[in-house]
Scaffold this active site. Structure first.
Site, PDB file in Angstrom:
ATOM      1  N   GLY A  52      13.797  -3.220 -54.569  1.00 34.13           N
ATOM      2  CA  GLY A  52      13.368  -1.905 -54.450  1.00 34.13           C
ATOM      3  C   GLY A  52      12.734  -1.677 -55.726  1.00 34.13           C
ATOM      4  O   GLY A  52      11.841  -2.477 -56.274  1.00 34.13           O
ATOM      5  N   GLU A  53      12.978  -0.648 -56.500  1.00 40.38           N
ATOM      6  CA  GLU A  53      12.807  -0.271 -57.653  1.00 40.38           C
ATOM      7  C   GLU A  53      13.860  -0.270 -58.734  1.00 40.38           C
ATOM      8  O   GLU A  53      14.673   0.836 -58.472  1.00 40.38           O
ATOM      9  CB  GLU A  53      11.804   1.046 -57.767  1.00 40.38           C
ATOM     10  CG  GLU A  53      11.478   1.465 -59.184  1.00 40.38           C
ATOM     11  CD  GLU A  53      10.815   0.518 -59.923  1.00 40.38           C
ATOM     12  OE1 GLU A  53      10.032  -0.340 -59.775  1.00 40.38           O
ATOM     13  OE2 GLU A  53      11.244   0.315 -61.121  1.00 40.38           O
ATOM     14  N   SER A  54      13.970  -0.996 -59.542  1.00 41.97           N
ATOM     15  CA  SER A  54      15.344  -1.018 -60.357  1.00 41.97           C
ATOM     16  C   SER A  54      15.392   0.101 -61.280  1.00 41.97           C
ATOM     17  O   SER A  54      16.651   0.624 -61.363  1.00 41.97           O
ATOM     18  CB  SER A  54      15.434  -2.354 -61.256  1.00 41.97           C
ATOM     19  OG  SER A  54      14.023  -2.413 -61.912  1.00 41.97           O
ATOM     20  N   CYS A  84      15.694  -9.530 -56.396  1.00 47.22           N
ATOM     21  CA  CYS A  84      14.550  -8.742 -57.091  1.00 47.22           C
ATOM     22  C   CYS A  84      15.182  -7.596 -57.859  1.00 47.22           C
ATOM     23  O   CYS A  84      15.614  -7.910 -58.967  1.00 47.22           O
ATOM     24  CB  CYS A  84      13.583  -8.403 -55.903  1.00 47.22           C
ATOM     25  SG  CYS A  84      11.770  -8.407 -56.686  1.00 47.22           S
ATOM     26  N   ARG A 113      10.964  -7.558 -66.068  1.00 46.88           N
ATOM     27  CA  ARG A 113      10.326  -7.183 -64.734  1.00 46.88           C
ATOM     28  C   ARG A 113       8.967  -7.431 -64.572  1.00 46.88           C
ATOM     29  O   ARG A 113       7.985  -7.480 -65.534  1.00 46.88           O
ATOM     30  CB  ARG A 113      10.468  -5.457 -65.161  1.00 46.88           C
ATOM     31  CG  ARG A 113      11.790  -5.021 -64.805  1.00 46.88           C
ATOM     32  CD  ARG A 113      12.024  -3.522 -65.115  1.00 46.88           C
ATOM     33  NE  ARG A 113      11.462  -2.815 -63.872  1.00 46.88           N
ATOM     34  CZ  ARG A 113      10.567  -1.995 -64.265  1.00 46.88           C
ATOM     35  NH1 ARG A 113      10.075  -1.313 -65.401  1.00 46.88           N
ATOM     36  NH2 ARG A 113      10.140  -1.166 -63.299  1.00 46.88           N
ATOM     37  N   ILE A 142       7.596 -10.092 -54.671  1.00 44.62           N
ATOM     38  CA  ILE A 142       6.881  -8.831 -54.435  1.00 44.62           C
ATOM     39  C   ILE A 142       7.336  -8.099 -56.020  1.00 44.62           C
ATOM     40  O   ILE A 142       8.158  -7.789 -55.986  1.00 44.62           O
ATOM     41  CB  ILE A 142       7.499  -7.841 -53.557  1.00 44.62           C
ATOM     42  CG1 ILE A 142       7.492  -8.651 -52.040  1.00 44.62           C
ATOM     43  CG2 ILE A 142       6.553  -6.622 -53.291  1.00 44.62           C
ATOM     44  CD1 ILE A 142       7.911  -8.078 -50.868  1.00 44.62           C
ATOM     45  N   ARG A 143       6.170  -8.045 -56.923  1.00 47.19           N
ATOM     46  CA  ARG A 143       6.184  -7.333 -58.191  1.00 47.19           C
ATOM     47  C   ARG A 143       7.592  -7.913 -58.721  1.00 47.19           C
ATOM     48  O   ARG A 143       8.608  -6.995 -59.136  1.00 47.19           O
ATOM     49  CB  ARG A 143       6.305  -5.808 -57.927  1.00 47.19           C
ATOM     50  CG  ARG A 143       4.972  -5.298 -57.470  1.00 47.19           C
ATOM     51  CD  ARG A 143       4.787  -3.989 -57.524  1.00 47.19           C
ATOM     52  NE  ARG A 143       6.201  -3.247 -57.106  1.00 47.19           N
ATOM     53  CZ  ARG A 143       6.387  -2.902 -55.898  1.00 47.19           C
ATOM     54  NH1 ARG A 143       5.676  -3.402 -54.899  1.00 47.19           N
ATOM     55  NH2 ARG A 143       7.443  -2.637 -55.361  1.00 47.19           N
ATOM     56  N   HIS A 179      12.980 -12.502 -52.002  1.00 48.13           N
ATOM     57  CA  HIS A 179      13.648 -11.673 -50.922  1.00 48.13           C
ATOM     58  C   HIS A 179      13.819 -12.531 -49.829  1.00 48.13           C
ATOM     59  O   HIS A 179      13.056 -12.540 -48.765  1.00 48.13           O
ATOM     60  CB  HIS A 179      12.496 -10.734 -50.489  1.00 48.13           C
ATOM     61  CG  HIS A 179      12.292  -9.582 -51.588  1.00 48.13           C
ATOM     62  ND1 HIS A 179      12.818  -8.417 -51.676  1.00 48.13           N
ATOM     63  CD2 HIS A 179      11.435  -9.387 -52.496  1.00 48.13           C
ATOM     64  CE1 HIS A 179      12.453  -7.459 -52.504  1.00 48.13           C
ATOM     65  NE2 HIS A 179      11.568  -8.140 -52.997  1.00 48.13           N
ATOM     66  N   GLU A 181      15.717 -11.839 -47.515  1.00 42.32           N
ATOM     67  CA  GLU A 181      16.038 -10.971 -46.175  1.00 42.32           C
ATOM     68  C   GLU A 181      14.678 -10.806 -45.352  1.00 42.32           C
ATOM     69  O   GLU A 181      14.782 -10.366 -44.420  1.00 42.32           O
ATOM     70  CB  GLU A 181      16.687  -9.603 -46.592  1.00 42.32           C
ATOM     71  CG  GLU A 181      15.682  -8.719 -47.555  1.00 42.32           C
ATOM     72  CD  GLU A 181      15.279  -9.021 -48.992  1.00 42.32           C
ATOM     73  OE1 GLU A 181      15.931 -10.058 -49.427  1.00 42.32           O
ATOM     74  OE2 GLU A 181      14.796  -8.143 -49.647  1.00 42.32           O
TER      75      GLU A 181
END
Ligand code: GLN
Length: 200
Positions: A52-54, A84, A113, A142-143, A179, A181
């Site tokens: 997600g976004e840490s 991630c 990051r 992903i990023r 990822h 998942e």
């Protein structure tokens, strides 16, 4: 919870792709549940922190009073798997964090990051991961962060061709920059569930 037949496996559900992790864990027979409150965290025998976004996950975890219980659980030996942004949350040191961003820590690693920059924001590659055997794992980034420094007690499970570390393990903690998942390859989740069940 180790030793019980079907330990509850929590997935931190403040933000990010927690639904995908819950689906994979349930497909493997786990009693997987979304975790948003300290009372829910107290019931689990293992925890996944999703992508997600840490920086957002960090803020929400503090706002909802989960950050301290999470830190306590990590230090008490709860098996935790971070993917991630989840790996960033578990890192003792975060490079290129936003101002004021904190992590839960536990993993004696430095992660950077968005390490692939905007040129190579998202990509897939096949990774040979000895603990999972053949075939190689198709890894989706992903990023994504990379692990820049690992402490003595950290085992690197996977590296890119250029040698950068993208999967790590340290005691009760497991982390991947990518990822699993999202790909249908359930071997990382199976590996984690074995640890939750005390098999590994
Ligand atoms: N770049 C995100 C962060 O810093 C992580 C991206 C992801 O989880 N796919 O938290």
């Amino acid at each position: 919870m180790a030793g019980s037949q079907t330990p509850i496996v929590g997935v931190l559900a403040l933000q990010g792709d927690f639904r995908e992790h819950i689906a994979v864990l349930q497909s493997l027979g786990a009693d997987a549940r979304a975790i948003r409150r300290p009372e829910e965290l107290a019931l689990v025998g293992g925890l996944v922190i999703p992508g997600g976004e840490s920086s957002v996950m960090d803020k929400l975890s503090r706002m909802f009073g989960l950050a301290d219980p999470l830190k306590d659980a990590i230090r008490a030996g709860l098996p935790v798997y971070g993917t991630c942004a989840g790996l960033i949350m578990l890192a003792d040191r975060v490079l290129d964090a936003i101002a004021g961003q904190q992590s839960l820590g536990g993993f004696d690693i430095s992660v950077r990051r968005n390490a692939f920059g905007s040129q190579r924001d998202s990509f897939e590659t096949d990774l040979s991961i000895p603990v999972l055997g053949d075939p190689p794992v198709n890894a989706v980034f992903i990023r994504a962060p990379v692990v820049e420094r690992v402490g003595e007690s950290v085992v690197a499970l996977a590296t890119l061709e250029d040698g950068r570390v993208v999967a790590v393990e340290q005691g009760n903690l497991l982390g991947t920059s990518f990822h699993p998942e999202m790909t249908g390859d359930t071997r990382f989740h199976e590996y984690f569930l074995d640890r939750v069940r005390g098999v590994r």
